[in-house]
Write an enzyme that holds these catalytic residues in place. Structure first.
Site: not given
Ligand code: RB5
Length: 149
Positions: A66, A133
């Site tokens: 993510t 900034h």
């Molecule tokens: C791995 O499964 C996943 O948790 C990792 O890649 C990430 O998304 C964590 O924030």
């Protein structure tokens, strides 16, 4: 020099980004990982964040499934301003406004084409240097001074 790192969920995108940067003449320091064997994203976030915080690398790029875990972990290192981006507007704005020094991406969130555009915006956009900034970033540093040992 650009530090790059990923976990097992993002090896493919890390390799794509690395090749893209090298083809543009950037030097890349690859902190791994290199296979799909399960690892902990926090270990790789720390390696890249330390490479940037120490001044060895100018910027860092972290990729996990993510991008969120990487960004949370990297922002625990003093001096790191890690921006989790899934669009080019944010990547450009975080350089101009926040002087972000690490970019976090999610391989399960963005396609490779968009990821490369985000990387280009992040790497090529300078900090605006505008007083408001600078003042706000200095206040982030003051928070670090208050809470980091
Ligand atoms: C791995 O499964 C996943 O948790 C990792 O890649 C990430 O998304 C964590 O924030």
């Amino acid at each position: 020099m650009i530090a790059i790192g990923c976990d097992h969920a993002a090896v493919t995108l890390k390799e794509t980004i690395k090749k893209h940067l090298i083809s543009q003449g950037y030097e890349v320091e690859d902190h791994g990982c290199f296979t799909s064997e399960s690892v902990d994203y926090s270990d790789y976030a720390l390696k890249v964040a330390e490479a940037v915080a120490s001044g060895k690398c100018d910027k860092g790029i972290l990729i996990c499934g993510t991008g969120i875990g990487m960004s949370i972990a990297a922002n625990k290192v003093k001096g790191i301003r890690c921006a989790h981006c899934s669009d080019t507007f944010s990547a450009k704005a975080t350089r101009q406004h926040n002087d972000a020094n690490v970019l976090a991406l999610g391989e399960r969130v963005v396609g490779a084409g968009l990821a490369l555009d985000i990387v280009d915006c992040f790497i090529k956009t300078p900090f605006s240097g505008e007083e408001r900034h600078v003042r706000r970033i200095n206040k982030i540093s003051a928070i670090e001074e208050k809470y980091f040992k």
